[in-house]
Design a protein around this motif. Structure first.
Motif, PDB file in Angstrom:
ATOM      1  N   LYS A 184     -35.649  28.071  -3.542  1.00  0.00           N
ATOM      2  CA  LYS A 184     -36.004  28.171  -5.009  1.00  0.00           C
ATOM      3  C   LYS A 184     -36.851  29.185  -5.295  1.00  0.00           C
ATOM      4  CE  LYS A 184     -36.126  26.296  -9.000  1.00  0.00           C
ATOM      5  NZ  LYS A 184     -36.892  27.302  -9.868  1.00  0.00           N
ATOM      6  N   TRP A 185     -36.249  30.196  -6.245  1.00  0.00           N
ATOM      7  CA  TRP A 185     -36.507  31.380  -6.049  1.00  0.00           C
ATOM      8  C   TRP A 185     -37.952  31.641  -7.175  1.00  0.00           C
ATOM      9  CZ3 TRP A 185     -31.264  33.267  -8.625  1.00  0.00           C
ATOM     10  CH2 TRP A 185     -30.799  32.692 -10.122  1.00  0.00           C
ATOM     11  N   ASP A 186     -38.228  32.691  -7.146  1.00  0.00           N
ATOM     12  CA  ASP A 186     -39.484  32.400  -8.402  1.00  0.00           C
ATOM     13  C   ASP A 186     -39.577  33.987  -8.580  1.00  0.00           C
ATOM     14  OD1 ASP A 186     -42.740  33.270  -8.690  1.00  0.00           O
ATOM     15  OD2 ASP A 186     -43.025  33.745  -6.844  1.00  0.00           O
ATOM     16  N   LEU A 187     -40.251  33.632 -10.665  1.00  0.00           N
ATOM     17  CA  LEU A 187     -39.434  34.612 -10.988  1.00  0.00           C
ATOM     18  C   LEU A 187     -40.739  35.030 -11.951  1.00  0.00           C
ATOM     19  CD1 LEU A 187     -36.292  32.492 -13.472  1.00  0.00           C
ATOM     20  CD2 LEU A 187     -36.471  34.276 -11.390  1.00  0.00           C
ATOM     21  N   THR A 188     -42.320  34.997 -11.185  1.00  0.00           N
ATOM     22  CA  THR A 188     -43.211  35.450 -11.721  1.00  0.00           C
ATOM     23  C   THR A 188     -42.865  36.507 -11.446  1.00  0.00           C
ATOM     24  OG1 THR A 188     -44.044  34.770  -9.726  1.00  0.00           O
ATOM     25  CG2 THR A 188     -44.364  33.077 -11.973  1.00  0.00           C
ATOM     26  N   HIS A 189     -42.247  37.594 -10.252  1.00  0.00           N
ATOM     27  CA  HIS A 189     -42.400  38.797  -9.863  1.00  0.00           C
ATOM     28  C   HIS A 189     -41.738  40.096 -10.547  1.00  0.00           C
ATOM     29  CE1 HIS A 189     -41.862  37.127  -5.155  1.00  0.00           C
ATOM     30  NE2 HIS A 189     -43.056  37.220  -5.527  1.00  0.00           N
ATOM     31  N   LEU A 190     -40.779  39.249 -11.595  1.00  0.00           N
ATOM     32  CA  LEU A 190     -40.413  39.639 -13.128  1.00  0.00           C
ATOM     33  C   LEU A 190     -41.865  39.676 -14.929  1.00  0.00           C
ATOM     34  CD1 LEU A 190     -36.655  38.814 -12.678  1.00  0.00           C
ATOM     35  CD2 LEU A 190     -37.563  41.344 -11.937  1.00  0.00           C
ATOM     36  N   VAL A 191     -41.484  38.240 -14.763  1.00  0.00           N
ATOM     37  CA  VAL A 191     -42.428  37.426 -16.110  1.00  0.00           C
ATOM     38  C   VAL A 191     -42.795  36.871 -15.834  1.00  0.00           C
ATOM     39  CG1 VAL A 191     -42.469  37.306 -18.267  1.00  0.00           C
ATOM     40  CG2 VAL A 191     -41.354  39.535 -17.744  1.00  0.00           C
ATOM     41  N   LYS A 192     -44.417  36.855 -15.970  1.00  0.00           N
ATOM     42  CA  LYS A 192     -45.958  35.435 -15.387  1.00  0.00           C
ATOM     43  C   LYS A 192     -45.071  34.852 -16.098  1.00  0.00           C
ATOM     44  CE  LYS A 192     -48.114  37.942 -11.866  1.00  0.00           C
ATOM     45  NZ  LYS A 192     -47.615  38.189 -11.698  1.00  0.00           N
ATOM     46  N   ASN A 193     -45.442  35.448 -18.120  1.00  0.00           N
ATOM     47  CA  ASN A 193     -45.961  34.211 -19.211  1.00  0.00           C
ATOM     48  C   ASN A 193     -44.405  34.579 -19.864  1.00  0.00           C
ATOM     49  OD1 ASN A 193     -46.466  32.004 -21.212  1.00  0.00           O
ATOM     50  ND2 ASN A 193     -48.292  31.824 -20.056  1.00  0.00           N
ATOM     51  N   PRO A 194     -43.182  33.801 -20.048  1.00  0.00           N
ATOM     52  CA  PRO A 194     -42.495  34.801 -21.208  1.00  0.00           C
ATOM     53  C   PRO A 194     -42.948  34.665 -22.979  1.00  0.00           C
ATOM     54  CG  PRO A 194     -41.977  33.165 -19.548  1.00  0.00           C
ATOM     55  CD  PRO A 194     -42.766  33.323 -18.747  1.00  0.00           C
ATOM     56  N   ALA A 195     -43.891  33.556 -22.735  1.00  0.00           N
ATOM     57  CA  ALA A 195     -44.034  33.371 -24.263  1.00  0.00           C
ATOM     58  C   ALA A 195     -45.314  34.011 -24.361  1.00  0.00           C
ATOM     59  CB  ALA A 195     -44.386  31.494 -24.305  1.00  0.00           C
TER      60      ALA A 195
END
Length: 604
Positions: A24-35
């Motif tokens: 399962k990938w970790d997208l926080t390396h791109l954006v931690k909190n999109p909102a």
């Protein structure tokens, strides 16, 4: 190419054996909190856009090269920030296409990034207008960005005025892009019902596609019939979506940009001569008999009577085994390590950085892809892993894309992505490495026969099948322009299929709806010849590897490290390939024919 040698070289004695493989990938390396972060991230991009806008009055063909380079560096920063944000939006959407928050974020990002991009159109338009003498002078100091600047100028004959380009970009967000998203939402929301072992099962597309490789002929047939029953039930909607996209492509690229043909748009973007694509597609059609012979042979081996399109991917009796995700990952990494420890370490990094999303699940985008976001960041890989043997090859394929992007990490964000015709090189080569490793380890005659069948099935799917998709597209774009209906397109598709298989494989009527289920035909017209190109190229490169052994590896790594920083023709010329030569493409098919003969010898 600048910076190539700085890629970390692994010790060949290192034998990493991770205890677990991320699924399962970790997208926080791109954006931690999109909102919370969206406005701040966009504000950073806005500031850089304003910086380039402020330089507009000073743009001149006679400006110093260092001033142009400063603007290009700022443009790089904008591209990197935009890529990170756009990647996050698409990856989040891919996790679950039914997630309303992810869809809303994706739409917002696309709209805002398009608006920012529009404000920078003036720079590319100005650059296209610079005279050749000054352009040559300015590019002489551009280093790694030279090919990027050449690419912008390549589109000059087809570029509109700044206001027109802005309108096209804005309308594409609510036009083509929105229609693509609609197609994804509709088709990824489909559910399919099969009766397996006396029990009714409801599943997504990835689930039903697993059954087209079932050991039981009746299950394979039922899976295809259910697949195309669902798609044909929505043929009016999907057909209208397709015709809308085709008409939009025609209106923009032929009507406004004055390309000579619909496919010429793709060819220019790929920096591949029309002649090379014509020769490639012609070679594929001329060698269809190789696969016709193969499928007759497969029918005999697998005891299929009569051979039908239902049974094209019938498994060999040795293929029933299911594979755990961790075992598949280890098989792929071990195969890569046998070829190049450096590539194996890079592939492993995708797992250790948690940049891979493996298992299939409801709502997840179908298929598989690799997203190389920016230079120096480990790419993201999406799979729909179900435990089939084919899924292991898909893992090897997508990790090939990843290591390609990682090898080219020292290039600009504008030049580290390989151009489309070469984009499949590392991925397909990765599959060949895996297949070769498995074949070399296997002594059992039946298992070797099964491995050959698996390889030839894959070569059919990625060479001939893809070329015939493009043949259909060329015909369909013409037919839509003449007012064809969806049903007429389906009949044309069925005719192409039956020509492709000749008398070797029967093609039932429901396969006329197959084109509705091919995302690339909708989202990326004429994209699929890149698979044929890449696979035949790899067959030639792999033959060089078998002949040269370890001496070939540095040449191959050099090719990957070039990324997209040079024209495809120049990159290939260095390894002795002329993409416009019929003999080159034929050599790939000759290799496939040799494999068919090799398979035939296993019957004795």
């Amino acid at each position: 190419m600048a910076g190539r040698s700085s890629t970390r070289t692994a010790s060949s004695s290192r034998q990493p054996k991770p205890k677990t493989f991320s699924d399962k990938w970790d997208l926080t390396h791109l954006v931690k909190n999109p909102a919370r972060q969206l406005d701040a991230l966009l504000a950073e991009l806005e500031a850089k856009v304003v910086q380039i806008e402020a330089a507009r009055p000073g743009l001149s063909p006679t400006m110093p090269g260092q001033d142009l380079l400063a603007l290009l560096r700022c443009s790089e920063a904008i591209a990197e920030g935009s890529s990170r944000l756009g990647a996050f939006a698409y990856l989040w959407f891919s996790e679950n296409t039914t997630d309303a928050a992810a869809r809303s974020f994706k739409t917002q990002v696309e709209e805002r990034l398009t608006a920012l991009s529009n404000r920078l159109l003036f720079f590319e338009l100005w650059w296209q207008g610079v005279d050749d003498v000054n352009a040559a002078r300015l590019m002489a100091d551009a280093g790694d960005l030279r090919y990027h600047l050449e690419t912008i100028r390549r589109f000059k004959p087809h570029t509109l005025s700044e206001p027109e380009e802005k309108i096209v970009n804005l309308k594409n967000v609510t036009g083509r892009s929105a229609i693509h998203t609609l197609y994804d939402i509709v088709t990824n929301g489909f559910t399919f019902t099969l009766t397996i072992g006396g029990k009714k099962k409801t599943m997504n597309r990835e689930g039903v596609m697993a059954y087209v490789r079932s050991q039981k002929a009746s299950v394979r047939q039922a899976a295809y019939q259910e697949l195309y029953r669902v798609f044909s039930d929505q043929r009016d909607l999907l057909g209208e979506i397709y015709k809308t996209l085709v008409n939009d492509w025609k209106s923009e690229n032929l009507g406004l940009r004055h390309f000579g043909s619909p496919i010429a748009t793709r060819n220019l973007g790929n920096d591949v001569p029309d002649q090379a694509v014509d020769v490639l597609l012609s070679a594929c059609a001329n060698n269809a008999d190789i696969f016709q012979t193969y499928f007759k042979l497969k029918a005999k081996i697998c005891k299929i009577t009569p051979m039908s399109r239902y049974h094209l991917y019938a498994p060999h009796r040795t293929e029933a085994k299911k594979y755990k995700y961790a075992d598949a990952a280890k098989m792929v990494l071990d195969a890569y390590r046998g070829f190049s420890p450096r590539l194996a370490d890079l592939a492993e990094q995708v797992f250790t950085d948690r940049h891979i999303d493996g298992p299939t699940r409801s709502g997840k985008l179908g298929g598989a892809y690799c997203y190389s976001v920016v230079p120096g960041m480990t790419p993201y890989v999406m799979l729909n892993y179900t435990g089939e043997a084919r899924d292991i090859a898909t893992m090897a394929h997508e990790l090939g894309h990843a290591v390609h992007g990682m090898m080219a990490k020292d290039h600009s964000v504008f030049t580290f992505h390989s151009t489309l015709p070469l984009a499949e090189t590392a991925s397909v080569f990765g599959e060949r490495i895996l297949s070769d490793a498995l074949m070399s380890q296997e002594k059992n005659k039946a298992v070797r026969q099964g491995l050959l069948i698996g390889q030839l099935d894959d070569m059919y799917a990625t060479v001939l099948r893809q070329a015939y998709f493009v043949r259909f597209e060329k015909l369909a774009h013409q037919m839509v322009g003449e007012g064809a209906t969806g049903d007429q397109l389906a009949k044309a598709y069925l005719s192409e299929l039956r020509q492709q298989f000749g008398k070797a494989v029967k093609v039932p009527d429901e396969f006329q709806w197959e084109w509705l289920s091919i995302p690339h035909i909708f989202a990326s017209p004429f994209y699929c010849y890149a698979y044929s190109f890449g696979n035949l190229l790899v067959l030639a490169l792999y033959r060089m590897y078998k002949e040269q052994g370890a001496a070939f590896v540095p040449k191959y790594l050099e090719l990957l490290a070039t990324g997209g920083s040079e024209a495809p023709r120049d990159i290939l010329a260095r390894v002795g390939v002329d993409m416009t030569a019929e003999a080159f493409w034929q050599s790939g098919f000759d290799t496939i024919r040799e494999m068919v003969v090799q398979l035939e010898t296993t019957l004795s």
